[in-house]
Design a protein around this motif. Structure first.
Motif, PDB file in Angstrom:
ATOM      1  N   ARG B  10       0.848  -1.194   0.000  1.00 17.64           N
ATOM      2  CA  ARG B  10       0.000   0.000   0.000  1.00 17.64           C
ATOM      3  C   ARG B  10       0.890   1.252   0.000  1.00 17.64           C
ATOM      4  O   ARG B  10       0.676   2.195  -0.774  1.00 17.64           O
ATOM      5  CB  ARG B  10      -0.911  -0.028   1.238  1.00 17.64           C
ATOM      6  CG  ARG B  10      -1.980   1.053   1.319  1.00 17.64           C
ATOM      7  CD  ARG B  10      -1.483   2.383   1.828  1.00 17.64           C
ATOM      8  NE  ARG B  10      -0.779   2.270   3.081  1.00 17.64           N
ATOM      9  CZ  ARG B  10      -1.339   2.414   4.276  1.00 17.64           C
ATOM     10  NH1 ARG B  10      -2.598   2.652   4.370  1.00 17.64           N
ATOM     11  NH2 ARG B  10      -0.607   2.339   5.369  1.00 17.64           N
ATOM     12  N   LEU B  14       1.413   4.271  -2.845  1.00 20.68           N
ATOM     13  CA  LEU B  14       1.247   5.695  -2.536  1.00 20.68           C
ATOM     14  C   LEU B  14       2.467   6.501  -2.942  1.00 20.68           C
ATOM     15  O   LEU B  14       2.355   7.572  -3.533  1.00 20.68           O
ATOM     16  CB  LEU B  14       0.992   5.874  -1.035  1.00 20.68           C
ATOM     17  CG  LEU B  14      -0.376   5.458  -0.525  1.00 20.68           C
ATOM     18  CD1 LEU B  14      -0.430   5.553   0.993  1.00 20.68           C
ATOM     19  CD2 LEU B  14      -1.460   6.338  -1.131  1.00 20.68           C
ATOM     20  N   GLU B  80      -0.970   7.926   6.811  1.00 18.07           N
ATOM     21  CA  GLU B  80      -1.716   7.651   5.574  1.00 18.07           C
ATOM     22  C   GLU B  80      -3.075   7.040   5.911  1.00 18.07           C
ATOM     23  O   GLU B  80      -4.075   7.335   5.256  1.00 18.07           O
ATOM     24  CB  GLU B  80      -0.921   6.712   4.657  1.00 18.07           C
ATOM     25  CG  GLU B  80       0.365   7.303   4.104  1.00 18.07           C
ATOM     26  CD  GLU B  80       0.151   8.433   3.097  1.00 18.07           C
ATOM     27  OE1 GLU B  80      -1.002   8.686   2.722  1.00 18.07           O
ATOM     28  OE2 GLU B  80       1.161   9.063   2.710  1.00 18.07           O
ATOM     29  N   SER B  84      -6.669   9.003   5.319  1.00 21.25           N
ATOM     30  CA  SER B  84      -7.674   8.386   4.441  1.00 21.25           C
ATOM     31  C   SER B  84      -8.788   7.705   5.244  1.00 21.25           C
ATOM     32  O   SER B  84      -9.644   7.047   4.658  1.00 21.25           O
ATOM     33  CB  SER B  84      -7.011   7.375   3.500  1.00 21.25           C
ATOM     34  OG  SER B  84      -6.358   6.381   4.237  1.00 21.25           O
ATOM     35  N   ASN B  86      -8.885   5.124   7.190  1.00 21.60           N
ATOM     36  CA  ASN B  86      -8.866   3.737   6.739  1.00 21.60           C
ATOM     37  C   ASN B  86      -8.899   2.723   7.883  1.00 21.60           C
ATOM     38  O   ASN B  86      -8.825   1.528   7.652  1.00 21.60           O
ATOM     39  CB  ASN B  86      -7.593   3.523   5.898  1.00 21.60           C
ATOM     40  CG  ASN B  86      -7.667   2.297   5.038  1.00 21.60           C
ATOM     41  OD1 ASN B  86      -8.742   1.883   4.623  1.00 21.60           O
ATOM     42  ND2 ASN B  86      -6.522   1.682   4.780  1.00 21.60           N
ATOM     43  N   LEU B  88     -11.183   1.659   9.941  1.00 24.62           N
ATOM     44  CA  LEU B  88     -12.289   0.700   9.998  1.00 24.62           C
ATOM     45  C   LEU B  88     -12.057  -0.425   8.987  1.00 24.62           C
ATOM     46  O   LEU B  88     -12.244  -1.604   9.308  1.00 24.62           O
ATOM     47  CB  LEU B  88     -13.611   1.422   9.722  1.00 24.62           C
ATOM     48  CG  LEU B  88     -14.880   0.633  10.023  1.00 24.62           C
ATOM     49  CD1 LEU B  88     -14.871   0.090  11.437  1.00 24.62           C
ATOM     50  CD2 LEU B  88     -16.104   1.498   9.805  1.00 24.62           C
ATOM     51  N   ASN B  89     -11.618  -0.057   7.773  1.00 27.27           N
ATOM     52  CA  ASN B  89     -11.345  -1.088   6.765  1.00 27.27           C
ATOM     53  C   ASN B  89     -10.225  -2.025   7.219  1.00 27.27           C
ATOM     54  O   ASN B  89     -10.281  -3.237   7.003  1.00 27.27           O
ATOM     55  CB  ASN B  89     -10.951  -0.433   5.441  1.00 27.27           C
ATOM     56  CG  ASN B  89     -12.134   0.217   4.754  1.00 27.27           C
ATOM     57  OD1 ASN B  89     -13.197  -0.381   4.642  1.00 27.27           O
ATOM     58  ND2 ASN B  89     -11.963   1.454   4.314  1.00 27.27           N
ATOM     59  N   LEU B  90      -9.199  -1.466   7.852  1.00 28.60           N
ATOM     60  CA  LEU B  90      -8.051  -2.295   8.243  1.00 28.60           C
ATOM     61  C   LEU B  90      -8.351  -3.153   9.464  1.00 28.60           C
ATOM     62  O   LEU B  90      -8.070  -4.350   9.478  1.00 28.60           O
ATOM     63  CB  LEU B  90      -6.841  -1.399   8.552  1.00 28.60           C
ATOM     64  CG  LEU B  90      -6.130  -0.763   7.365  1.00 28.60           C
ATOM     65  CD1 LEU B  90      -5.008   0.138   7.848  1.00 28.60           C
ATOM     66  CD2 LEU B  90      -5.575  -1.834   6.427  1.00 28.60           C
ATOM     67  N   ILE B 256     -11.960   3.534  17.288  1.00 30.98           N
ATOM     68  CA  ILE B 256     -11.528   3.018  15.988  1.00 30.98           C
ATOM     69  C   ILE B 256     -12.646   3.153  14.969  1.00 30.98           C
ATOM     70  O   ILE B 256     -12.442   3.576  13.837  1.00 30.98           O
ATOM     71  CB  ILE B 256     -11.127   1.526  16.106  1.00 30.98           C
ATOM     72  CG1 ILE B 256      -9.819   1.371  16.870  1.00 30.98           C
ATOM     73  CG2 ILE B 256     -11.049   0.858  14.737  1.00 30.98           C
ATOM     74  CD1 ILE B 256      -8.581   1.576  16.038  1.00 30.98           C
TER      75      ILE B 256
END
Lengths: 274, 265
Positions: B10, B14, B80, B84, B86, B88-90, B256
């Motif tokens: 990732r 970037l 990063e 972004s 991110n 919750l996604n991670l 989170i």
């Protein structure tokens, strides 16, 4: 009928059993889930199961505890009490194994906008341990009509396109349990209908279970096999969305929703819920 | 391991597509080395042959910038995900906390090495100074500073996780706050007594004392580096524990799930 429905659900809860549905092992079993913030009970003794090939709608007014419940199922919010099992695997003690079988899409969790669609899918495919990742990426890109956006950064896509990317990511690992928090909120009616068909296809062809939240009662009636009405952190009603309104003296699911949102105790039998 | 690689990938994606991420990897350290190079050249000119400032000050600048790059390598990778939104996604994925932290560290290894190579080239080409001429000891210096940079990077990330994106301004000056105590450009004995006590628990102080001793030919026991190394390892472990503690707090309170500047500041 109303009293019977309430009594059955209430009795099961009082006896400490999660209501059982369908055959085979539940893809999701939530048991006596609670989340308290100080004196506020955001989720209060919620138990339910989702079987294979079943789409369950989690409904309720804003602040009813839907997203809190989903966050606990996703392992990003620790319950005050209760257990979450995904295909029999305890989320608290075997987090990675449980979450490998799960995925989610939510309007409030877009993928990083500074990566392209393909890059995002590859990164999350690796995180979810997807085998034959490149062919899987191609499959979900095709499934969600995203091929032409493959090398486009997610941040420049429209909100509807971003939602489709989130759904493609949610499908990247062919999850056994899919959590969708208002997945069609930013989609036009035609795309929303296509999405509902795809999710329905997913449950029939891959045998997955889906937990779906939405404020669109027409959509819920069309797509969900069963709905759970949450109010003030508790499951107030449970049943088939096509027959539930009539069972409670309402003409439509929306009418029932509004009643539950405004006057939950006005429903006959509501006081029986523990 | 594959999930750790995903975090590194990732970061690669970037950096690859962004000049604003590539240039800072080496631009500021090059400017720093130029600045210190010319300062040392001037000092040599006015001080005469009694002491060669180039290895003392320029060597210290190279090592200190490397340490700073390592720390910022960790925090930048973490930021990063902050920028972004991110998390919750991670964290709703099978990615474990240790895999995530390992991904931050690996990203930092790559970016800090790029900075180090740039610094070494400028120092050799423009000022004729090669820190590697001091042999294997330099590797020990770099390793020790790397470990301490990782520790502070993880602590900085934990602070931002706990206090929110606005708290990143607490993180940037951390190396500057450490430097007076670490004796980067002067002997620790120069410091007031209480600051010397602080220096004894900072791994970089052992590195810079060692560097000065080697350069000036003063007696110095390499075994003191073991104290610094032990401290650095303890610091890394404490930093990981601290991040884990903050993470568990964030999961317990729902931080989170609703992480943004508005909700946590």
């Amino acid at each position: 009928m109303i009293r019977d429905t309430f009594s059955r659900v209430s009795l099961q809860r009082l006896q400490g059993q999660a209501p059982r549905h369908g055959s085979g092992q539940a893809v999701l079993a939530v048991s006596h889930l609670r989340k308290a913030y100080g004196a506020v009970q955001a989720v209060d003794d919620v138990s339910f199961e989702i079987g294979p090939r079943e789409i369950v709608g989690l409904l309720g007014p804003n602040g009813a505890g839907k997203t809190t419940t989903i966050n606990m199922v996703l392992g990003v919010l620790e319950p005050s009490a209760g257990t979450v099992r995904i295909e029999g695997i305890d989320l608290a003690s075997q987090r990675a194994q449980a979450l490998r079988r799960t995925n989610f899409a939510a309007v409030y969790a877009p993928l990083p906008g500074n990566l392209t669609v393909e890059q995002n899918l590859r990164v999350f495919g690796l995180i979810y341990g997807v085998r034959h990742l490149e062919s899987r990426i191609n499959a979900v890109l095709s499934q969600y009509e995203l091929e032409r956006f493959r090398r486009v950064k997610c941040g420049v896509l429209s909100s509807g396109e971003q939602t489709r990317v989130s759904l493609a990511k949610a499908m990247i690992n062919a999850p056994h349990l899919l959590l969708l928090d208002e997945p069609t909120a930013s989609l036009d009616p035609a795309t929303a209908r296509d999405l509902r068909m795809r999710i329905r296809d997913f449950t029939t062809s891959e045998g997955g279970g889906v937990l779906w939240t939405s404020h669109n009662m027409y959509e819920v009636e069309e797509v969900c096999d069963r709905v759970l009405f949450l109010s003030r952190g508790r499951i107030l009603l449970e049943g088939n969305p096509k027959t539930l309104p009539e069972e409670h003296g309402k003409r439509t699911l929306e009418e029932l929703f509004i009643t539950i949102a405004r006057e939950p105790l006005s429903l006959d039998g509501a006081a029986l819920i523990p | 391991m594959i999930r750790t690689f995903a975090i590194l990938l990732r970061q690669y994606y970037l950096v690859r597509g962004s000049a604003s991420r590539v240039i800072p990897m080496f631009a500021w350290v090059v400017v720093d080395i130029l600045l210190w190079g010319f300062i040392t050249r001037y000092l040599n000119a006015v001080a005469g042959p009694r002491l060669d400032f180039v290895p003392v000050l320029l060597g210290a600048a190279v090592l200190w910038d490397f340490f700073t790059r390592v720390m910022h390598g960790v925090t930048m990778t973490f930021f990063e995900d902050v920028w972004s939104r991110n998390f919750l996604n991670l964290f709703a994925s099978p990615l474990s906390l240790s895999e995530y932290l390992a991904g931050l560290v690996l990203s930092s290894v790559v970016t800090s090495l790029v900075g180090l190579v740039a610094m070494l080239i400028v120092a050799v080409v423009l000022f004729g100074f090669s820190i590697v001429s001091y042999g294997v000891t330099v590797i020990a210096f770099l390793l020790l500073l790397f470990l301490f940079g990782i520790a502070l990077g993880i602590v900085g990330s934990a602070i931002v996780l706990r206090l929110g994106p606005a708290a990143e301004w607490f993180v940037w000056p951390i190396p500057a706050l450490v430097s007076p105590f670490a004796g980067v450009f002067y002997p620790v004995s120069t410091l007031p007594t209480w600051m010397q006590y602080v220096a004894t628990v900072l791994p970089p102080s052992y590195v810079f004392e060692g560097l000065r001793a080697i350069v000036s030919g003063a007696p110095w026991s390499p075994s003191t580096l073991w104290i610094g190394a032990a401290l650095a390892i303890v610091d890394v472990l404490l930093a990981c524990w601290f991040f884990g503690w903050v993470y568990r707090y964030a999961v317990r309170t729902g931080l989170i799930a609703r992480y943004s500047a508005e909700t946590v500041s």
